[in-house]
Design an enzyme around this catalytic site. Sequence first.
Site, PDB file in Angstrom:
ATOM      1  N   LYS A 727       0.868  -1.062   0.116  1.00  0.00           N
ATOM      2  CA  LYS A 727      -0.004  -0.043  -0.008  1.00  0.00           C
ATOM      3  C   LYS A 727       0.900   1.380   0.074  1.00  0.00           C
ATOM      4  CE  LYS A 727      -2.540  -1.340   3.572  1.00  0.00           C
ATOM      5  NZ  LYS A 727      -3.766  -1.202   4.611  1.00  0.00           N
ATOM      6  N   GLU A 731       3.737   9.252   1.418  1.00  0.00           N
ATOM      7  CA  GLU A 731       3.004  10.421   1.760  1.00  0.00           C
ATOM      8  C   GLU A 731       2.368  10.099   3.208  1.00  0.00           C
ATOM      9  OE1 GLU A 731       1.039  10.850  -1.850  1.00  0.00           O
ATOM     10  OE2 GLU A 731       1.207  12.961  -1.452  1.00  0.00           O
TER      11      GLU A 731
HETATM   12  N1  MCN Z   1       7.785   1.386  -0.669  1.00  0.00           N
HETATM   13  C1  MCN Z   1       7.959  -0.035  -0.191  1.00  0.00           C
HETATM   14  N2  MCN Z   1       6.935  -0.825  -0.122  1.00  0.00           N
HETATM   15  C2  MCN Z   1       5.614  -0.336  -0.304  1.00  0.00           C
HETATM   16  C3  MCN Z   1       5.582   0.952  -0.954  1.00  0.00           C
HETATM   17  C4  MCN Z   1       6.593   1.588  -1.211  1.00  0.00           C
HETATM   18  O1  MCN Z   1       8.783  -0.187   0.184  1.00  0.00           O
HETATM   19  N3  MCN Z   1       4.476  -1.192  -0.409  1.00  0.00           N
HETATM   20  C5  MCN Z   1       8.981   2.121  -0.694  1.00  0.00           C
HETATM   21  C6  MCN Z   1       9.931   2.046  -2.073  1.00  0.00           C
HETATM   22  O2  MCN Z   1      11.176   2.490  -1.740  1.00  0.00           O
HETATM   23  C7  MCN Z   1       9.186   3.228  -2.604  1.00  0.00           C
HETATM   24  C8  MCN Z   1       8.930   4.146  -1.765  1.00  0.00           C
HETATM   25  O3  MCN Z   1       8.525   3.401  -0.560  1.00  0.00           O
HETATM   26  O4  MCN Z   1      10.151   3.733  -3.821  1.00  0.00           O
HETATM   27  C9  MCN Z   1       7.920   5.351  -2.081  1.00  0.00           C
HETATM   28  O5  MCN Z   1       6.663   4.546  -2.647  1.00  0.00           O
HETATM   29  P1  MCN Z   1       5.412   5.308  -2.901  1.00  0.00           P
HETATM   30  O6  MCN Z   1       4.682   5.232  -1.522  1.00  0.00           O
HETATM   31  O7  MCN Z   1       4.645   4.356  -4.033  1.00  0.00           O
HETATM   32  O8  MCN Z   1       5.636   6.594  -3.621  1.00  0.00           O
HETATM   33  P2  MCN Z   1       6.020   7.207  -4.901  1.00  0.00           P
HETATM   34  O9  MCN Z   1       7.113   6.201  -5.511  1.00  0.00           O
HETATM   35  O10 MCN Z   1       4.743   7.438  -5.923  1.00  0.00           O
HETATM   36  O11 MCN Z   1       6.787   8.568  -4.666  1.00  0.00           O
HETATM   37  C10 MCN Z   1       6.043   9.590  -4.436  1.00  0.00           C
HETATM   38  C11 MCN Z   1       5.842  10.204  -2.965  1.00  0.00           C
HETATM   39  C12 MCN Z   1       5.228  11.392  -2.858  1.00  0.00           C
HETATM   40  S1  MCN Z   1       3.738  11.523  -3.544  1.00  0.00           S
HETATM   41  C13 MCN Z   1       6.011  12.462  -2.335  1.00  0.00           C
HETATM   42  S2  MCN Z   1       5.122  13.776  -2.444  1.00  0.00           S
HETATM   43  C14 MCN Z   1       7.178  12.220  -1.852  1.00  0.00           C
HETATM   44  C15 MCN Z   1       7.685  10.916  -1.362  1.00  0.00           C
HETATM   45  O12 MCN Z   1       7.122   9.978  -2.111  1.00  0.00           O
HETATM   46  N4  MCN Z   1       8.357  13.053  -2.290  1.00  0.00           N
HETATM   47  C16 MCN Z   1       9.789  12.592  -2.148  1.00  0.00           C
HETATM   48  N5  MCN Z   1       8.732  10.514  -0.977  1.00  0.00           N
HETATM   49  C17 MCN Z   1       9.996  11.303  -1.431  1.00  0.00           C
HETATM   50  N6  MCN Z   1      11.167  11.244  -0.827  1.00  0.00           N
HETATM   51  C18 MCN Z   1      12.345  11.885  -1.572  1.00  0.00           C
HETATM   52  N7  MCN Z   1      13.337  11.237  -1.174  1.00  0.00           N
HETATM   53  N8  MCN Z   1      11.900  12.934  -2.205  1.00  0.00           N
HETATM   54  C19 MCN Z   1      10.847  13.569  -2.537  1.00  0.00           C
HETATM   55  O13 MCN Z   1      10.493  14.633  -2.995  1.00  0.00           O
HETATM   56 MO1  MOS Z   2       3.202  13.800  -3.486  1.00  0.00          MO
HETATM   57  S1  MOS Z   2       2.620  15.769  -2.883  1.00  0.00           S
HETATM   58  O1  MOS Z   2       1.384  13.524  -4.301  1.00  0.00           O
HETATM   59  O2  MOS Z   2       3.874  14.432  -5.020  1.00  0.00           O
END
Ligand code: MCN
Ligand code: MOS
Length: 764
Positions: A727, A731
Site C-alpha cells: 500500500k 506520503e
Molecule cells: N515502498 C515499499 N513498499 C511499498 C511501497 C513503497 O518499500 N509497499 C518504498 C519504496 O522504496 C518506494 C517508496 O517507498 O520507492 C515510495 O513509494 P510510494 O509510496 O509508492 O511513493 P512514490 O514512489 O509514488 O513516490 C512519491 C511520494 C510522494 S507523492 C511524495 S510527495 C514524496 C515521497 O514520495 N516526495 C519525496 N517521498 C519522497 N522522498 C524523497 N526522497 N523526495 C521526495 O521529493
Molecule cells: Mo506527492 S505531494 O503526491 O507528489
Amino acid sequence: MTIVETRAKRGDASDGTLGGRLSRIDGPAKITGAADYALERQPDGMVHAVLVDSTIASGRVLSIDAEAAEAAPGVLLVMTPDNALPIKSATDWLGTPPPDVPYEPLARTITFSGQHVAAVIAETFEQATSAAALVKVTYEDTAAIASFDDPRAGDGMAIDQMTVEWGDAEAALASAPVRISQEYKTPREYNVPIEPHGLIAHWQGDTLTVWEPSQWIDGMARTYAEWFDIPFENVRLRSPYIGGGFGSKALPLEHGAIAINAARMLGRPVKLAVTRPQTFTAYGGRPATRQTIALGATREGKLLSIVHRGANETSITGIAVEPLGSVTSIMYATPNFSSRQNIVPVNTVKPGALRAPGENPSAFGIECAIDELAYEVGIDPLEIRLLNYAEEDPHAKKPWSTRRLREAYAAGAEAIGWSNRDPRPRSMRVGNQLIGYGVAAGTYPVRRTPGEALVRILSDGTVEVASSSIDMGQGTYTILAQTAAEAIGVPVETVRVKLGDSALPRAPVAGGSQLANLMTGAVHKAALAARDELIGLAINDPNSPFRALQANTLVIENGQIASPRDTGSAVAIAEVMRRTGRDKIETLRNTLPEKLRNDKDHFRNFTTISTMLSPTDGDYSLHSWCVHFVEVRVDVDFGTVRVARMVSALDSGRLYNPKLAESQWKGGIIMGIGQALLEEGIVDSRHGRVINNNLGDYLVPTNADIPDLEVISVGIPDTHASVLGGKAVGELAIVGVAPAIANAVYHATGVRVRDLPITLEKLI
Ligand code: MCN
Ligand code: MOS
C-alpha cells in the site's frame, strides 16, 4: 546521448529479493557525484535565461522598457508577451482537452507578487541577471488581498464535490450531551526541495530535448508537445536524478514554457535555473487552511456527530482544492456526518501539492479535535480512538481491504510506554521541562493508475528494466531491480534499471504515493512474461537437457535454469541464449484494464488522472494507516518545544524494501515535525508577498531538532490494494505528526495551540 543505468553492486545480493533491505542502487552514483542533475548538463552553445518577476501583487503591466537591458553586454533577447512566439494551450493532468486559446506564460494581468512578466536571455548567467535588473516594468497597481485573513477575501466559493454527508449531522450535534467546536489553522507551507526547479531546453529542428527534474515525465513531455505543436515522439524529457520534489515537480510550469520558447526563438540551448526565492512563487506550496470541527458525543465519548467546515486559499485565477475532509470522513465511526469546503481566492501563486495534500491538514483538524473530546469527557486519548474505531469505511460503506490500525495503536503505545503517562495536563515535569505525551493517527489512500514497463533479458544473462518512472529519492530504481530479479530468478546485481526518460515506456505521476505499487506491478508482469519466454526457449532447444519437460516444472534461481527433479543439469541463462542464437528477449507489458487497452484516446492519455481508480472503486476501501506517539519537552520559562521521543507504527501493507520504506516514513515524520514547530510562509499584508522566501528564514528541521525516530511496520500483504500486496508509503507518515505534537504540547502545558506552527510565543 548517454542512457543512465543503475544497478546494484556486488555484496548486496542477499538482500536482493523483494522484501529485502537492499541499499539504494543509485546511492554510489549520488555519493561519488557521478549522478548528474538536469542543470549540470553543458550542451554546446548554451545560453542563460533569467526571469523578471512582478513586484506588485495585483494590477496589470502597462509597459515594459527593455531598451537598457537589450543594450547590455551579452544580451540576446528580452522576451515579453509581445515578442514571444505563440504557444498553444495543452491538455491538463486530468486529461481534459485544452481550450483553443493561446497559452501565455508571461503575464499581462498581475494576480500575485512574483509572477513572471519578462525574461532576459544572455550568453552568461551573470549577464542575464544584471540585464534583468535593467528591465523597467510600469504597472497599474490595484488593491491586493494578501490572505484569507483579510476581511475582503470573504468566504470564497463552495466546492460541491467536496461535500460529504450522511445522517443529520446538525440536528444530532444540537441534541448531543457533549459538544465541542473549535477552529484549526495551518499556514502556507512550501516544498523547498534542495534542488530548485529549472531546465535546459534544446531544439534540434523540430525535435526538443529537455533536461529537467520531473515527477511525471510522460505527462510533462506530452504538455510540451502540445504547447509547441509537435508530435509527442519529438520530445525527449530527461530526468534521471531529482533532488527532491515533494509534489512540486509533477506539473509543467510557466518557467518551462518560457525557457523552451526562448530556445526555439534563439536556436540555442537555453538554461533556466529557478532561484531559491522563486521556489516560493514559480510554484505554490500547500495553501493556508482553516477548519472548524464540531463534535457531538455521549458522555462516555462515543461520537454522535461530526460537523466539519473547511476552507483553503487559492489563487485569483486558478482552482486549488486542499481536501480538508479526507481524513475526517473515514477515521472514526459516527452515525451523522457533514463536511463541506470552500476555496478563497487571494493574490497568491496558485497553490500546489505538498506531501499528503488534503490528508495532512485534515488530520491536524480531526486528530486535535478528538483529543479535545477525550479531555472533555475525561477518558484517555488512545481509549477514545478505540471506542470510535471505524470497523468499515463509514463514508463508502465498504469493508477495508486491510486496516491494521488497532495493531498500530497497540505496538506504538507499548513502545513509547503510554501507560507511564499521568493523564492530567501539566502534571509531568523534570526541572524546567514540562513533559507531555501525545498521540494522533493518520491515513493515506491507495491510488491506482495504469503503467507500462519493458523487461529485456540479454545474451549475457543480464536483465534490463526500462520505464519512464522517476526516482527522486524514494527508491524506485532499487525496488524495480528487486522486482525483476525475483520474478525472473537472477541475482539483483545483474539487473540494470533505466528510468527518467520520456522515450521509455509510460509511467504515471510519482505523486499520490502510487508509483511503487503500480510500477512493481507492471515490471512484475513484464518480467514474468520474459521468464516464460526464456523457459520456452530452454525447452524447445533440441540440445537442451530440458527438452522433454513441461514448462511449469522448470525453475530459475540465481540465473540458472534447472529442473528441481534433476539437480545435475542446471543451465545458465546466457548459455540458453547462446544455444538458441538469441541476442535478447524483450517483453513490454502494461497494466491497462482490458476496456481501455483498445481505446486509442485513452491509450494516448493513459497516464493522466482520467485513468486513475479511486480507493473505493471495487469491493473494498483501500488505505494505508499510521499512528504517531510523541513525547515533548517544553521549557517552562521560554516555551521552546523539543520532540524528545517519537514512535510511529504504520500499515503500508507489504513492504517491497523495508529499509527504504522506513526511510520514507522517517522523511515524512521529519517534515511533520517541521510543520508542527517551524514551517510558516509569512505573508506581508501590504504587498501580498511571502517575505521569508529563503532557507535562512523559512525554517525546516535540522538534525538537532530530530530525536531518534522509531518506526514499526504492522502491515500485512494486501492483494486487494496492489498486485504484490503493498500500500502507499511515501506520503503516509507525515499525516498525523503535527496533531500528535500539538496534543503532546497540550498534555505538557495545558495550552491548546490550534494554529500551526507551535512557536514559543503561543506558549508563554
Ligand atoms: N515502498 C515499499 N513498499 C511499498 C511501497 C513503497 O518499500 N509497499 C518504498 C519504496 O522504496 C518506494 C517508496 O517507498 O520507492 C515510495 O513509494 P510510494 O509510496 O509508492 O511513493 P512514490 O514512489 O509514488 O513516490 C512519491 C511520494 C510522494 S507523492 C511524495 S510527495 C514524496 C515521497 O514520495 N516526495 C519525496 N517521498 C519522497 N522522498 C524523497 N526522497 N523526495 C521526495 O521529493
Ligand atoms: Mo506527492 S505531494 O503526491 O507528489
